[in-house]
Design an enzyme around this catalytic site. Structure first.
Site, mmCIF file in Angstrom:
data_model
loop_
_atom_site.group_PDB
_atom_site.id
_atom_site.type_symbol
_atom_site.label_atom_id
_atom_site.label_comp_id
_atom_site.label_asym_id
_atom_site.label_seq_id
_atom_site.Cartn_x
_atom_site.Cartn_y
_atom_site.Cartn_z
ATOM 1 N N GLN A 137 -14.608 31.087 -3.584
ATOM 2 C CA GLN A 137 -14.124 32.176 -4.428
ATOM 3 C C GLN A 137 -15.237 33.195 -4.662
ATOM 4 O O GLN A 137 -14.991 34.223 -5.277
ATOM 5 C CB GLN A 137 -13.660 31.638 -5.790
ATOM 6 C CG GLN A 137 -12.393 30.793 -5.745
ATOM 7 C CD GLN A 137 -12.071 30.136 -7.070
ATOM 8 O OE1 GLN A 137 -11.990 28.918 -7.141
ATOM 9 N NE2 GLN A 137 -11.880 30.898 -8.141
ATOM 10 N N PHE B 88 -8.552 27.328 -7.595
ATOM 11 C CA PHE B 88 -8.290 26.936 -8.984
ATOM 12 C C PHE B 88 -9.560 26.856 -9.835
ATOM 13 O O PHE B 88 -9.603 26.122 -10.820
ATOM 14 C CB PHE B 88 -7.530 25.609 -9.034
ATOM 15 C CG PHE B 88 -6.254 25.626 -8.218
ATOM 16 C CD1 PHE B 88 -5.207 26.456 -8.570
ATOM 17 C CD2 PHE B 88 -6.130 24.835 -7.079
ATOM 18 C CE1 PHE B 88 -4.043 26.499 -7.811
ATOM 19 C CE2 PHE B 88 -4.968 24.872 -6.318
ATOM 20 C CZ PHE B 88 -3.912 25.701 -6.675
ATOM 21 N N GLU C 144 -15.152 28.505 -7.518
ATOM 22 C CA GLU C 144 -15.797 29.685 -8.122
ATOM 23 C C GLU C 144 -17.297 29.585 -7.909
ATOM 24 O O GLU C 144 -17.955 30.570 -7.607
ATOM 25 C CB GLU C 144 -15.476 29.807 -9.615
ATOM 26 C CG GLU C 144 -16.234 30.971 -10.259
ATOM 27 C CD GLU C 144 -15.839 31.309 -11.686
ATOM 28 O OE1 GLU C 144 -14.758 30.933 -12.127
ATOM 29 O OE2 GLU C 144 -16.640 31.989 -12.354
ATOM 30 N N ARG D 221 -16.014 30.532 -23.519
ATOM 31 C CA ARG D 221 -14.587 30.861 -23.589
ATOM 32 C C ARG D 221 -13.868 29.866 -24.508
ATOM 33 O O ARG D 221 -12.931 30.233 -25.213
ATOM 34 C CB ARG D 221 -13.965 30.903 -22.192
ATOM 35 C CG ARG D 221 -12.584 31.511 -22.168
ATOM 36 C CD ARG D 221 -12.053 31.707 -20.758
ATOM 37 N NE ARG D 221 -12.474 32.940 -20.138
ATOM 38 C CZ ARG D 221 -11.869 34.132 -20.285
ATOM 39 N NH1 ARG D 221 -10.800 34.238 -21.050
ATOM 40 N NH2 ARG D 221 -12.319 35.196 -19.684
ATOM 41 N N ARG E 170 -8.978 26.751 -13.821
ATOM 42 C CA ARG E 170 -7.910 27.578 -14.394
ATOM 43 C C ARG E 170 -7.816 27.463 -15.928
ATOM 44 O O ARG E 170 -7.424 26.420 -16.456
ATOM 45 C CB ARG E 170 -6.590 27.159 -13.753
ATOM 46 C CG ARG E 170 -5.546 28.248 -13.674
ATOM 47 C CD ARG E 170 -4.404 27.788 -12.820
ATOM 48 N NE ARG E 170 -3.512 28.878 -12.491
ATOM 49 C CZ ARG E 170 -2.525 28.791 -11.601
ATOM 50 N NH1 ARG E 170 -2.324 27.660 -10.959
ATOM 51 N NH2 ARG E 170 -1.764 29.814 -11.338
ATOM 52 N N PHE F 296 -10.553 27.964 -17.838
ATOM 53 C CA PHE F 296 -11.994 28.121 -18.053
ATOM 54 C C PHE F 296 -12.425 27.829 -19.498
ATOM 55 O O PHE F 296 -13.047 28.653 -20.159
ATOM 56 C CB PHE F 296 -12.382 29.559 -17.661
ATOM 57 C CG PHE F 296 -13.802 29.757 -17.237
ATOM 58 C CD1 PHE F 296 -14.247 29.356 -15.991
ATOM 59 C CD2 PHE F 296 -14.724 30.387 -18.087
ATOM 60 C CE1 PHE F 296 -15.564 29.576 -15.592
ATOM 61 C CE2 PHE F 296 -16.041 30.602 -17.705
ATOM 62 C CZ PHE F 296 -16.456 30.197 -16.449
ATOM 63 N N THR G 281 -16.343 36.848 -19.622
ATOM 64 C CA THR G 281 -17.169 36.979 -20.826
ATOM 65 C C THR G 281 -18.603 37.366 -20.448
ATOM 66 O O THR G 281 -19.386 37.756 -21.306
ATOM 67 C CB THR G 281 -17.171 35.673 -21.642
ATOM 68 O OG1 THR G 281 -17.554 34.601 -20.772
ATOM 69 C CG2 THR G 281 -15.796 35.385 -22.223
ATOM 70 N N ALA H 254 -11.363 34.405 -13.442
ATOM 71 C CA ALA H 254 -11.065 34.979 -14.759
ATOM 72 C C ALA H 254 -9.743 35.745 -14.763
ATOM 73 O O ALA H 254 -9.521 36.610 -15.609
ATOM 74 C CB ALA H 254 -12.219 35.874 -15.247
ATOM 75 N N GLU I 229 -4.325 32.632 -14.966
ATOM 76 C CA GLU I 229 -4.639 31.477 -15.803
ATOM 77 C C GLU I 229 -3.771 31.286 -17.045
ATOM 78 O O GLU I 229 -3.422 30.146 -17.381
ATOM 79 C CB GLU I 229 -6.107 31.538 -16.257
ATOM 80 C CG GLU I 229 -7.106 31.423 -15.140
ATOM 81 C CD GLU I 229 -8.487 31.844 -15.606
ATOM 82 O OE1 GLU I 229 -8.699 33.058 -15.806
ATOM 83 O OE2 GLU I 229 -9.332 30.965 -15.791
#
Ligand code: MTE
Ligand code: HPA
Ligand code: MOS
Length: 767
Positions: A191, A222, A226, A304, A336, A338, A434, A503, A707
């Site tokens: 990702q 998912f 990332e 988060r 997903r 996060f 964030t 995100a 998400e």
């Protein structure tokens, strides 16, 4: 418009990494992982593995050409462990051979001696030992301590929240090709192509422009790719660089589950205070995150969790303590939601417990505390364009909530062992990374002489439909048919410095960048059209359905002719667009600011039936009102809502990730780890999009969708709990997830003990 790849997918013609024919002389790498969860490496003997016929090389930490260190936020990880191991499966050596089978066979010949150190798998234990990834932090608003005395009810409790395996269909993999002048081309299932480049830059000692990363599509990410796709890409690159041969590295399912991180399990304490009417006056929560062995994205995930601690409720006095605890598990990572799902599970638990203590239905407390326009979150942001109450009210009306309550009540009166339960689950999810600097996107648009269009963006197609969305956005902005638009692979030589596709912001960031690129080209096209048609003001020109219009009236000039004329007149037909989300800021030190461009809202109504003698249950229905803004492609968006819901339901119910005290994953195959399938999904699944919604931050008015709907799945836990309480009102049920059928049974009958003699006869005896 259909999903752009559907005709390829259904015929099996889409090319995933493995479907691209291998280059000649390609070699295969296998990873040797640590057999123990914590210890010092005393010796590592690679000679026997090297001697296996067909083995080309075996590498360890000593062979890493650059600096053996990486990590997206805190650089605390080694590509190959040099002296210490911190979880089972941590990469220690790489075997490169002519076939994957030989590489794995030779891996079995590697000898390692590790002197063991104490293993910690529980976050509270790590916390007691003072072993954090980062010091504990507290964010607050109002005065929680002073507020308790004004409350009529104060309720406390705790939650144990399970992790989750990503179960993407395509396991981690990468293929690296050596190129001239010590350059590398890496095809990776990631990702985040830029994260792979940056890590390879340090680990392999190459300038970033020497590392080209190309991604056509992923068989799912998912969040699991990332950041944790990075290391496998670098390993393939390292082997290719040293051996000057193409090298592929593919983890099989067993390796993938054992070696890679998952959703973070959390252990949490809550305290909630309410007045007699059910208004929440104060909320105090502590999140002990099970971060795993290294930092990875844990601090960002936890951030988060903090900001989503109050979900879609307004609470005047809030205090949130959060700490990322280091354990000897694979580093947990993005998944997903996060960190948002864990936060929302805790506040819903607190509300449900308060409801039970007060004898007031949970939905009444929920409804009384929903956020309204202009109220502030405890992190300082004011809520704008708030549709929390609208989605809630619409769900209650459209899905006849009152009728459902009566129906469930009479069902429960009439039935003994079968009980029904329901729950309403509101969601409020912030959109933007964030991490401030990640909120940017890029797009490169080419218009060719025949009128066809090529679009490259920084977005990765992982099944979520980004390619469809990008084609749609480009086509609609130009005023041409989607069939003219091809979305290219994601490639670092065409788009530099990309943010991870994550995100839920990929369409927002790269779609807005695409609009900016298209507008630059349109400007030149309109100039040519104005000259051609003898119109003075090019502002009157528009392209509609591939025809040039003036003041809304069609002219003779078509898209194709206009493009050719523009080319002959040497107008720009290629452009690059860069977009940066406006108006966001967040101070990580104080935890205050405006981290999100906007929030996504929605409400889900879930109904379940539990067989209280056997523990088994069915999800009868999940009915959703979701605020998507103006959908770009309603079919793709619906797919995202349904898929996310499935993952949320699985996380809350079936997916039971287990590690033993030695840090060994016990649920490391799809025979021992149960993911939800189509039969598990509710028979009655309704997804309604909130009408007349808009969003000025989303391209063409859309809202991010990837998400947020996962958190609708949380409702099933409380629906099950309500059914269980209907059977056994006296039971002290806990707030531990997942609520597997096995656990439903044990919870319902925990006052009944199995005694040794009776167990043989299978008899339950009341204690
Ligand atoms: N949908 C599919 N089919 N496959 C995926 O891997 N990833 C999810 C979500 N939907 C995913 C998916 C996650 S974790 C995120 S953050 C978003 O898609 C990322 O894509 P987006 O930003 O385009 O929504
Ligand atoms: N969401 C997903 N991925 C991220 C984020 C986020 O908020 N921040 C950094 N990576
Ligand atoms: Mo998604 S967890 O932000 O990749």
């Amino acid at each position: 418009m259909k999903h752009i790849d559907s005709h390829l997918h259904v015929r099996g013609e889409s090319q995933y990494l493995d479907d691209v024919p291998p280059p000649t002389e390609m070699l295969h790498a296998a990873v040797f992982g640590s057999p123990v969860a914590h210890g010092n490496i005393e010796s590592l003997n690679l000679e026997k593995a090297r001697a296996v016929e067909g083995v080309v090389a075996v590498f360890s930490a000593k062979d890493v050409p650059g600096k053996n260190v990486f990590g997206p936020i805190i650089q605390d990880e080694e590509l190959l462990a040099s002296s210490k191991v911190n979880f089972i499966g941590q990469p220690v050596a790489l075997v490169v051979a002519e076939t994957p089978e030989i590489a794995r066979k030779a891996r079995g010949e590697i000898e390692i001696e590790v002197s063991p150190l104490p293993v910690v798998v529980d976050p509270r234990k790590a916390y007691q030992n003072g072993d954090f990834i980062k010091e504990p932090g507290t964010t607050s608003m109002g005065d929680v301590d002073a507020a308790w005395k004004d409350c009529d009810h104060v309720v406390e409790g705790s939650c144990e929240i399970g992790g989750q395996e990503h179960v993407y269909l395509e396991t981690h993999r990468a293929r690296a090709l050596p190129k001239e002048d010590r350059c590398l081309q890496i095809f990776a299932s990631t990702q985040s192509p830029a994260a792979l480049q940056e890590a390879a830059h340090v680990l392999l000692g190459l300038a970033i422009h020497k590392i080209e990363v190309d991604v056509k599509r992923l068989g799912g990410g998912f969040g699991g790719k990332e950041d944790q796709a990075t290391q496998w890409g670098v390993m393939a690159g390292m082997c290719a660089l040293i051996l000057q041969k193409p090298v592929e590295l593919v983890l099989n399912r067993l390796e993938d589950i054992q070696m890679s991180g998952k959703r973070h399990p959390y252990s949490c304490d809550f305290k909630i205070g309410l007045d007699s009417e059910g208004k929440i006056l104060a909320y105090d929560v502590s999140h002990y995150q099970n971060s795993g062995a290294f930092a990875d994205l844990s601090t960002s995930v936890l951030e988060r969790t903090v900001v989503h601690s109050t979900n879609g409720y307004y609470i005047p006095n809030v205090r949130v303590m959060a700490v990322p605890c280091r354990t000897n598990l694979p580093s947990n990572t993005a998944f997903r939601g996060f960190g948002g799902p864990q936060a929302m599970f805790v506040i819903e638990s607190a509300i449900n417990k308060a409801a039970e203590v007060m004898g007031m239905p949970a939905h009444e407390i929920q409804a009384k505390n929903l956020l309204t326009e202009g109220q502030s979150f405890f992190y300082g942001q004011k809520v704008k364009n708030c549709t929390m109450t609208e989605t809630w009210n619409e769900a209650c009306e459209t899905f006849d909530f009152e009728g459902l309550r009566e129906r469930v009540e009479s069902f429960n009166k009439e039935n003994f062992e079968h009980k029904k339960g329901f729950a309403l689950m509101p969601i409020c999810f912030g959109i933007s990374f964030t991490t401030f600097h990640l909120n940017q996107g890029n797009s490169l648009v080419h218009v060719y002489q025949d009128g066809s269009v090529g679009v490259t963006t920084g977005g990765i197609e992982m099944g979520q439909g980004i390619s469809t969305n990008m084609a749609s956005i480009a086509a609609r902005t130009f005023g041409i048919s989607e069939e003219r638009v091809k979305v290219e692979s994601t490639n670092t030589t065409r788009i530099a410095n990309m943010s991870p596709s994550a995100a839920s912001a990929t369409t927002d960031l790269n779609g807005n960048a695409t609009i900016l690129a298209v507008e630059q080209i349109l400007d030149g096209l309109k100039e040519i059209a104005a000259v051609d048609l003898g119109i003075e003001d090019k502002g009157k020109i528009q392209i509609v359905d591939e025809v040039v219009c003036c003041d809304g009236a069609k002219t003779e000039l078509t898209w194709k002719d206009l493009v050719m004329k523009s080319y002959l007149n040497r107008k720009r037909l290629s452009a690059h667009g860069h977009y940066a989300t406006p108006g966001i800021h967040f101070d990580k030190a104080t935890g205050q600011g405006n981290p999100f461009a906007y929030h996504v809202f929605g409400t889900c109504l879930t109904e379940v039936t539990v067989d209280c003698l056997r523990g088994i249950y069915t999800i009868d229905s999940a009915k959703i009102v979701h605020d998507i803004g103006r959908p770009i492609n309603p079919t793709v968006d619906r797919g995202q809502v349904e898929g996310a819901l499935a993952q949320g339901l699985g996380w809350m119910t079936l997916e039971d990730l287990q590690f033993n005290d030695e840090g060994r994953c016990l649920s490391h195959a799809l025979s021992t780890y149960k993911a939800p399938d189509v039969y598990f999904m509710p028979d009655d699944l309704v997804v309604n999009f909130l009408e007349n919604s808009d969003n000025k931050f989303g391209p063409l008015g859309t809202k991010a969708v990837g998400e947020p709907p996962l958190m609708y799945g949380i409702g099933v836990f409380f629906a099950l709990r309500n059914a269980m309480r209907a059977f056994s009102p006296q039971s002290q049920l806990d707030f531990n997830s997942p609520l597997t059928p096995e656990r439903v049974l044990m919870e319902l009958h925990k006052d009944i003990q199995l005694i040794p003699q009776s167990r043989e006869k299978g008899v339950l005896v009341e204690s």
